[in-house]
Design a protein around this motif. Structure first.
Motif, PDB file in Angstrom:
ATOM      1  N   UNK A 287       0.871  -1.180   0.000  1.00  0.00           N
ATOM      2  CA  UNK A 287       0.000   0.000   0.000  1.00  0.00           C
ATOM      3  C   UNK A 287       0.910   1.232   0.000  1.00  0.00           C
ATOM      4  N   UNK A 288       0.306   2.419  -0.056  1.00  0.00           N
ATOM      5  CA  UNK A 288       1.136   3.620  -0.103  1.00  0.00           C
ATOM      6  C   UNK A 288       1.995   3.725   1.158  1.00  0.00           C
ATOM      7  N   UNK A 289       1.375   3.485   2.326  1.00  0.00           N
ATOM      8  CA  UNK A 289       2.157   3.528   3.571  1.00  0.00           C
ATOM      9  C   UNK A 289       3.217   2.422   3.554  1.00  0.00           C
ATOM     10  N   UNK A 290       2.844   1.255   3.033  1.00  0.00           N
ATOM     11  CA  UNK A 290       3.799   0.147   2.936  1.00  0.00           C
ATOM     12  C   UNK A 290       5.007   0.533   2.085  1.00  0.00           C
ATOM     13  N   UNK A 291       4.782   1.250   0.985  1.00  0.00           N
ATOM     14  CA  UNK A 291       5.893   1.683   0.128  1.00  0.00           C
ATOM     15  C   UNK A 291       6.827   2.620   0.877  1.00  0.00           C
ATOM     16  N   UNK A 292       6.232   3.529   1.671  1.00  0.00           N
ATOM     17  CA  UNK A 292       7.073   4.445   2.438  1.00  0.00           C
ATOM     18  C   UNK A 292       7.931   3.684   3.442  1.00  0.00           C
ATOM     19  N   UNK A 293       7.343   2.657   4.063  1.00  0.00           N
ATOM     20  CA  UNK A 293       8.118   1.862   5.023  1.00  0.00           C
ATOM     21  C   UNK A 293       9.225   1.093   4.300  1.00  0.00           C
ATOM     22  N   UNK A 294       8.939   0.572   3.105  1.00  0.00           N
ATOM     23  CA  UNK A 294       9.965  -0.161   2.345  1.00  0.00           C
ATOM     24  C   UNK A 294      11.119   0.772   1.983  1.00  0.00           C
ATOM     25  N   UNK A 295      10.790   1.996   1.575  1.00  0.00           N
ATOM     26  CA  UNK A 295      11.860   2.929   1.224  1.00  0.00           C
ATOM     27  C   UNK A 295      12.671   3.295   2.457  1.00  0.00           C
ATOM     28  N   UNK A 296      11.955   3.485   3.568  1.00  0.00           N
ATOM     29  CA  UNK A 296      12.662   3.782   4.821  1.00  0.00           C
ATOM     30  C   UNK A 296      13.662   2.665   5.136  1.00  0.00           C
ATOM     31  N   UNK A 297      13.210   1.409   5.012  1.00  0.00           N
ATOM     32  CA  UNK A 297      14.100   0.278   5.301  1.00  0.00           C
ATOM     33  C   UNK A 297      15.299   0.284   4.354  1.00  0.00           C
ATOM     34  N   UNK A 298      15.049   0.540   3.065  1.00  0.00           N
ATOM     35  CA  UNK A 298      16.149   0.559   2.094  1.00  0.00           C
ATOM     36  C   UNK A 298      17.170   1.628   2.474  1.00  0.00           C
ATOM     37  N   UNK A 299      16.673   2.778   2.954  1.00  0.00           N
ATOM     38  CA  UNK A 299      17.588   3.855   3.352  1.00  0.00           C
ATOM     39  C   UNK A 299      18.387   3.456   4.581  1.00  0.00           C
ATOM     40  N   UNK A 300      17.697   2.856   5.567  1.00  0.00           N
ATOM     41  CA  UNK A 300      18.390   2.433   6.786  1.00  0.00           C
ATOM     42  C   UNK A 300      19.473   1.411   6.441  1.00  0.00           C
TER      43      UNK A 300
ATOM     44  N   UNK B 204       9.184  10.065 -11.365  1.00  0.00           N
ATOM     45  CA  UNK B 204       9.191  10.849 -10.119  1.00  0.00           C
ATOM     46  C   UNK B 204       8.099  10.374  -9.168  1.00  0.00           C
ATOM     47  N   UNK B 205       6.964   9.900  -9.737  1.00  0.00           N
ATOM     48  CA  UNK B 205       5.897   9.372  -8.886  1.00  0.00           C
ATOM     49  C   UNK B 205       6.401   8.202  -8.046  1.00  0.00           C
ATOM     50  N   UNK B 206       7.220   7.355  -8.670  1.00  0.00           N
ATOM     51  CA  UNK B 206       7.740   6.195  -7.945  1.00  0.00           C
ATOM     52  C   UNK B 206       8.654   6.622  -6.810  1.00  0.00           C
ATOM     53  N   UNK B 207       9.338   7.728  -7.006  1.00  0.00           N
ATOM     54  CA  UNK B 207      10.197   8.257  -5.954  1.00  0.00           C
ATOM     55  C   UNK B 207       9.325   8.799  -4.826  1.00  0.00           C
ATOM     56  N   UNK B 208       8.299   9.548  -5.205  1.00  0.00           N
ATOM     57  CA  UNK B 208       7.400  10.133  -4.214  1.00  0.00           C
ATOM     58  C   UNK B 208       6.706   9.043  -3.407  1.00  0.00           C
ATOM     59  N   UNK B 209       6.288   7.965  -4.084  1.00  0.00           N
ATOM     60  CA  UNK B 209       5.543   6.907  -3.402  1.00  0.00           C
ATOM     61  C   UNK B 209       6.456   6.051  -2.535  1.00  0.00           C
ATOM     62  N   UNK B 210       7.758   6.264  -2.631  1.00  0.00           N
ATOM     63  CA  UNK B 210       8.663   5.494  -1.793  1.00  0.00           C
ATOM     64  C   UNK B 210       9.071   4.173  -2.399  1.00  0.00           C
ATOM     65  N   UNK B 211       8.701   3.905  -3.661  1.00  0.00           N
ATOM     66  CA  UNK B 211       9.050   2.622  -4.268  1.00  0.00           C
ATOM     67  C   UNK B 211      10.528   2.563  -4.646  1.00  0.00           C
ATOM     68  N   UNK B 212      11.145   3.707  -4.926  1.00  0.00           N
ATOM     69  CA  UNK B 212      12.563   3.728  -5.304  1.00  0.00           C
ATOM     70  C   UNK B 212      13.302   4.800  -4.506  1.00  0.00           C
ATOM     71  N   UNK B 213      14.627   4.708  -4.481  1.00  0.00           N
ATOM     72  CA  UNK B 213      15.461   5.677  -3.759  1.00  0.00           C
ATOM     73  C   UNK B 213      15.983   6.770  -4.673  1.00  0.00           C
ATOM     74  N   UNK B 214      15.954   6.539  -5.983  1.00  0.00           N
ATOM     75  CA  UNK B 214      16.447   7.529  -6.930  1.00  0.00           C
ATOM     76  C   UNK B 214      15.750   7.311  -8.266  1.00  0.00           C
TER      77      UNK B 214
END
Lengths: 295, 295
Positions: free
Chosen positions: A58-71, A133-143
């Protein structure tokens, strides 16, 4: 603190597409994976995975996945500093979105060169330059390589240069369809090439040339090479990226519909702001390659 | 009889992704489009469009879209028979699903050649060879290049030959990762290349070589050309299609991980059974090209 074992379970489900394959990847049972994700969902108060074939975030799930990738990236940087770092031979994952024409021309060699020597696993996804850019905003990718200059929230944006597109067709196609000139009337009948439904380049060029929108008959060819082949075979006219067609123009196998009417698409490298040596390294490789290849 | 104006409205919404753009394409108001689709939904008794960004067809909606595409093709054939046919300069739409490696090698020139001279508009979608048949079954396309021999309901299946894949890497990568041989232990550490999450070729090759599944670290590269570039740059090993890497193998820039261990993927041309001269023509062009290019 968030529960990072649960976040890893979530990311594995999204990456692998199912709870079973996520369990295999993490060497735990499927019920452990499903329990971790469920507890995390209770904790954050909303659904994180859309159960389906495949499972999606989900959208929140994508943000959490991106957060994990960053960590994970940040943890990776730590390994150079700490004498006894976390015992991980794991390579850092770098999810990146790229437009297809960049991937087929200047981006692939640069990224491959960087990833061949850096301890990363590149996860490329392809989308239209107006949509990466949408994929970046949604947290699906880091760049992302994107046509949007304005940085997404939490991101930095650097200009890469412009990718030049020319409206071209084969000489035979020109004779068949544009013998009387390139105007709204002939464009409405001559088949055009569209990369996919999101591709607006042909419509934008026509609007600029004719000063109005013209409904274009179109073939759909979602592959940069097939797009070039289709142009060569006289299947239609289309906006082709200059780096891919320059030799064909020089050889006269493709010609411009209206000489001297290029469309320049400025491209930007947008990336999550949290500094990471690995992401920075990829960024430098991408910028160097873009400066050599783009206008 | 079904209401064909309503079917055309449905197909336009699915094709264009929104009621607004469908209305523009059909030269009617958005409320007319939405009313036609709603009446059709009441008539057939279920939802046909999932309203969203973009709008998508439900399963029943996809079947209706395919039905309309077939009827349009059949109408097109009629034009040769009737002296005064329906007054349509419209080209017939041929939605076809193709696997990316075929599209990047033998398929594109053949299809382009055919579509350059036939009164059709090709609408290609790209998917994994194991998944193109699903698109045929769901009614999203009229024909597909697929790894499935068994024809989908209402379809015919013809063998195209086999696309040969070789497990290859650059000589430098071999020296770095497989100096001690290619076994489960070295494969578990050496980065592999994956086209996308659906790509099972690497895992299948490893299972055959090692007689067990091995979890593989992987880069994701959803572009046939980027996949080849990544192999050349020493980013990872991967199953590369022979037609794309033959010259690189001959030049020694890529080598087989284990010489003489190809994987052959048989490909089939599946197409909707309702006879249509245009679809038959495309089928003949595809079969001829496949026979020349495949094993």
């Amino acid at each position: 603190m968030l529960d990072y074992a649960a976040l890893a379970a979530l990311a594995a489900v999204v990456r692998e597409g199912s709870f079973e394959r996520a369990a295999q990847a993490l060497h735990v049972t499927p019920s452990a994976v499903s329990q971790r994700v469920r507890l995390l969902e209770e904790r954050v108060g909303c659904a994180l995975v859309i159960r389906g074939q495949p499972c999606r975030a989900t959208e929140v799930g994508q943000h959490l996945c991106r957060h994990l990738a960053q960590v994970r990236l940040l943890e990776h940087d730590l390994q150079d500093v700490l004498p006894v770092a976390a015992p991980t031979a794991e390579r850092a994952r770098l999810p990146v979105a790229v437009n297809a024409d960049s991937l087929a021309s200047w981006f692939a060699p640069a990224a491959a060169q960087y990833a061949a020597s850096a301890p990363v696993l590149l996860e490329l996804t392809v989308d239209d330059q107006d949509h990466t850019a949408e994929r970046l905003r949604s947290g699906a990718v880091l760049a992302a390589v994107t046509a949007l200059a304005k940085p997404a929230a939490g991101c930095n944006s650097q200009a890469l240069g412009t990718l030049r597109y020319l409206a071209v067709a084969s000489p035979g196609f020109m004779a068949r369809h544009f013998a009387e000139g390139v105007q709204a009337r002939s464009l409405a009948l001559a088949p055009s090439l569209l990369f996919d439904r999101k591709d607006q380049l042909q419509a934008r060029w026509v609007r600029r040339q004719c000063r109005k929108a013209v409904p274009l008959p179109c073939h759909l060819l979602p592959s940069p090479q097939a797009f070039v082949e289709a142009g060569l075979a006289g299947m239609g006219w289309g906006m082709q990226p200059l780096p891919l067609v320059q030799p064909l123009l020089a050889a006269g196998r493709l010609v411009e519909l209206v000489p001297g009417t290029p469309m320049d698409v400025p491209l930007y490298w947008q990336h999550a702001r949290a500094a990471s040596a690995l992401l920075d390294g990829l960024g430098r490789a991408v910028l160097a390659a873009a400066r050599a290849a783009l206008g």
